[in-house]
Design a protein around this motif. Structure first.
Motif, PDB file in Angstrom:
ATOM      1  N   LEU A 196      14.636  84.096  19.794  1.00 22.02           N
ATOM      2  CA  LEU A 196      15.769  83.526  20.517  1.00 22.02           C
ATOM      3  C   LEU A 196      15.318  82.925  21.850  1.00 22.02           C
ATOM      4  O   LEU A 196      15.845  81.905  22.301  1.00 22.02           O
ATOM      5  N   LYS A 197      14.331  83.535  22.471  1.00 22.87           N
ATOM      6  CA  LYS A 197      13.790  82.983  23.713  1.00 22.87           C
ATOM      7  C   LYS A 197      13.028  81.691  23.444  1.00 22.87           C
ATOM      8  O   LYS A 197      13.253  80.665  24.102  1.00 22.87           O
ATOM      9  N   ARG A 198      12.106  81.746  22.484  1.00 23.01           N
ATOM     10  CA  ARG A 198      11.219  80.610  22.240  1.00 23.01           C
ATOM     11  C   ARG A 198      11.925  79.441  21.554  1.00 23.01           C
ATOM     12  O   ARG A 198      11.762  78.287  21.963  1.00 23.01           O
ATOM     13  N   ASP A 199      12.696  79.738  20.493  1.00 28.37           N
ATOM     14  CA  ASP A 199      13.226  78.676  19.651  1.00 28.37           C
ATOM     15  C   ASP A 199      14.634  78.231  20.018  1.00 28.37           C
ATOM     16  O   ASP A 199      15.064  77.139  19.636  1.00 28.37           O
ATOM     17  N   PHE A 200      15.374  79.070  20.734  1.00 25.20           N
ATOM     18  CA  PHE A 200      16.756  78.730  21.063  1.00 25.20           C
ATOM     19  C   PHE A 200      17.015  78.656  22.565  1.00 25.20           C
ATOM     20  O   PHE A 200      18.135  78.379  22.990  1.00 25.20           O
ATOM     21  N   GLY A 201      15.993  78.919  23.362  1.00 26.50           N
ATOM     22  CA  GLY A 201      16.118  78.767  24.797  1.00 26.50           C
ATOM     23  C   GLY A 201      17.040  79.761  25.473  1.00 26.50           C
ATOM     24  O   GLY A 201      17.564  79.494  26.556  1.00 26.50           O
ATOM     25  N   ILE A 202      17.235  80.934  24.851  1.00 30.95           N
ATOM     26  CA  ILE A 202      18.077  81.981  25.440  1.00 30.95           C
ATOM     27  C   ILE A 202      17.155  82.917  26.214  1.00 30.95           C
ATOM     28  O   ILE A 202      16.373  83.668  25.620  1.00 30.95           O
ATOM     29  N   GLU A 203      17.238  82.900  27.522  1.00 32.38           N
ATOM     30  CA  GLU A 203      16.268  83.629  28.338  1.00 32.38           C
ATOM     31  C   GLU A 203      16.395  85.142  28.203  1.00 32.38           C
ATOM     32  O   GLU A 203      15.392  85.858  28.197  1.00 32.38           O
ATOM     33  N   GLU A 204      17.609  85.655  28.116  1.00 37.07           N
ATOM     34  CA  GLU A 204      17.838  87.095  27.967  1.00 37.07           C
ATOM     35  C   GLU A 204      18.794  87.333  26.804  1.00 37.07           C
ATOM     36  O   GLU A 204      20.000  87.509  26.992  1.00 37.07           O
ATOM     37  N   MET A 324      18.852  71.472  13.416  1.00 32.86           N
ATOM     38  CA  MET A 324      18.311  72.670  14.040  1.00 32.86           C
ATOM     39  C   MET A 324      16.793  72.718  13.915  1.00 32.86           C
ATOM     40  O   MET A 324      16.094  73.084  14.867  1.00 32.86           O
ATOM     41  N   ALA A 325      16.255  72.345  12.760  1.00 38.66           N
ATOM     42  CA  ALA A 325      14.801  72.336  12.590  1.00 38.66           C
ATOM     43  C   ALA A 325      14.154  71.374  13.577  1.00 38.66           C
ATOM     44  O   ALA A 325      13.119  71.677  14.186  1.00 38.66           O
ATOM     45  N   GLY A 326      14.763  70.198  13.757  1.00 37.38           N
ATOM     46  CA  GLY A 326      14.222  69.239  14.707  1.00 37.38           C
ATOM     47  C   GLY A 326      14.268  69.755  16.132  1.00 37.38           C
ATOM     48  O   GLY A 326      13.322  69.575  16.906  1.00 37.38           O
ATOM     49  N   GLU A 327      15.366  70.417  16.486  1.00 38.52           N
ATOM     50  CA  GLU A 327      15.513  70.947  17.845  1.00 38.52           C
ATOM     51  C   GLU A 327      14.503  72.059  18.120  1.00 38.52           C
ATOM     52  O   GLU A 327      13.895  72.114  19.197  1.00 38.52           O
ATOM     53  N   ILE A 328      14.313  72.953  17.142  1.00 34.11           N
ATOM     54  CA  ILE A 328      13.357  74.046  17.336  1.00 34.11           C
ATOM     55  C   ILE A 328      11.942  73.504  17.436  1.00 34.11           C
ATOM     56  O   ILE A 328      11.148  73.920  18.288  1.00 34.11           O
ATOM     57  N   ALA A 329      11.605  72.559  16.555  1.00 31.21           N
ATOM     58  CA  ALA A 329      10.264  71.970  16.591  1.00 31.21           C
ATOM     59  C   ALA A 329      10.006  71.291  17.926  1.00 31.21           C
ATOM     60  O   ALA A 329       8.912  71.407  18.502  1.00 31.21           O
ATOM     61  N   ALA A 330      11.007  70.580  18.441  1.00 36.69           N
ATOM     62  CA  ALA A 330      10.846  69.914  19.733  1.00 36.69           C
ATOM     63  C   ALA A 330      10.695  70.924  20.857  1.00 36.69           C
ATOM     64  O   ALA A 330       9.869  70.752  21.772  1.00 36.69           O
TER      65      ALA A 330
END
Length: 336
Positions: A196-204, A324-330
């Motif tokens: 969630l931190k790495r792929d979705f940008g949720i810090e906590e 979502m795949a494109g966003e995570i890859a980016a």
């Protein structure tokens, strides 16, 4: 930000709705903000599926994934010449071979770093079993393909309203109490927290954990897994610094008010996670596999043989999976 490399898309069962929703997704690529992708095999299937839906779509066969961007604006790129007869709603062994070969090749291209990620269209597990597919599903196939323990491949279902992870997946309900363990909960929660931190940008990330039994066991009256397995796992993860709560009663954790308090819910079994996800976000639900070295998403629905070829299939979940795949890859590329 688009994916740094084109996404690899497996065709799925050609008798299902996969080909037509892939074709529809390509025609909506600009309005949906999709990263370029290529499909592995099934060029004739895609062309006929598109015609069935009345879509203006050209197919261009490419020899290398790097050629996908060259044709992306004008045609859907298809890697290779593998194909089958398009017979919507009538699965057969030839189609199963195409589905399996497409999945294997698309996975290989992603593993080799020739694709920014992998998006898998729906397969029929029973049909694939006739042609040598031995895994319970595509998630387990991918874990095996990358030499990872299956416990490392974490299935997360994600939609606009909910993210949910089933702790146990493709098994009989009667087996669930014996399969859940403190170690499994801790292991998968750690993978989930980092993803969630790495792929979705949720810090906590805020993680909520479901109980197994009615009313989360009600202090042992309806089962003691919450007291002796789930609760201790949560306590251990809290000590590690994870923002995790529970065990919560399964009949209350998915209410609108409850969902505001967490970023993802860990459920104890398949339907405990998928029923609320599909009730809330069926046409936009995405299956994301966490814990792998590649990006992998899939629409969170099946082959739908009963409506294949009838122009009724909604492409929303496929579009969401591609986006979502494109966003995570980016996001991964930007982090280095």
């Amino acid at each position: 930000m688009p994916a740094p490399l084109p996404l690899a898309v497996s065709l799925g069962d050609p008798a299902g709705i996969g080909p037509e929703i892939i074709a529809e997704a390509w025609t909506r690529r600009d309005e949906a903000g999709l990263s370029p992708f290529f499909v592995v095999g099934g060029g004739d299937v895609l062309a006929k599926a598109a015609r069935m839906r009345g879509l203006a779509l050209d197919v261009v066969r490419i020899l290398d994934p790097s050629h996908a961007r060259d044709v992306w604006k004008d045609a859907i790129p298809v890697l290779g010449t593998l194909d089958a007869e398009y017979r919507p709603g009538i699965p057969d062994e030839t189609g199963a071979h195409l589905a399996l070969n497409s999945l294997v090749e698309a996975t290989s291209r992603a593993a080799l770093g020739e694709a920014g990620g992998l998006v898998t269209a729906p397969i029929s597990k029973s049909e694939l079993a006739h042609v040598g597919f031995t895994q319970p599903g595509q998630t387990e196939f991918l874990a095996d393909a990358f030499g990872r323990p299956r416990e490392d491949a974490v299935m997360m279902l994600a939609g606009p309203s909910l993210r949910a992870v089933p702790l146990t997946v493709h098994c009989a309900l009667a087996e669930v109490p014996d399969l859940i363990s403190k170690d499994l909960i801790v292991h998968r929660a750690r993978i989930l927290n980092e993803a969630l931190k790495r792929d979705f940008g949720i810090e906590e990330p805020r993680i909520a954990v479901c109980g197994l039994n009615p009313h989360a066991g009600e202090e042992g009256r309806f089962g003691d897994e919450e007291q002796f397995v789930i609760g201790p796992a949560i306590a251990s993860l809290e000590k590690e610094g994870l923002a995790i709560t529970g065990p919560h009663p399964g009949d209350a954790i998915f209410t609108p008010r409850a969902r505001k308090a967490y970023d993802v819910a860990i459920a104890m079994y398949h339907d405990q996670a998928l029923i609320p996800l599909k009730a809330l976000d069926f046409d936009e639900g995405v299956n994301v596999t966490l814990g792998l070295p590649i990006v992998r998403t899939s629409p969170d629905h099946g082959t739908a043989f009963d409506i294949a070829g009838k122009g009724k299939a909604d492409p929303g979940a496929m579009i969401a999976a591609l986006r979502m795949a494109g966003e995570i890859a980016a996001r991964r590329a930007s982090r280095g």
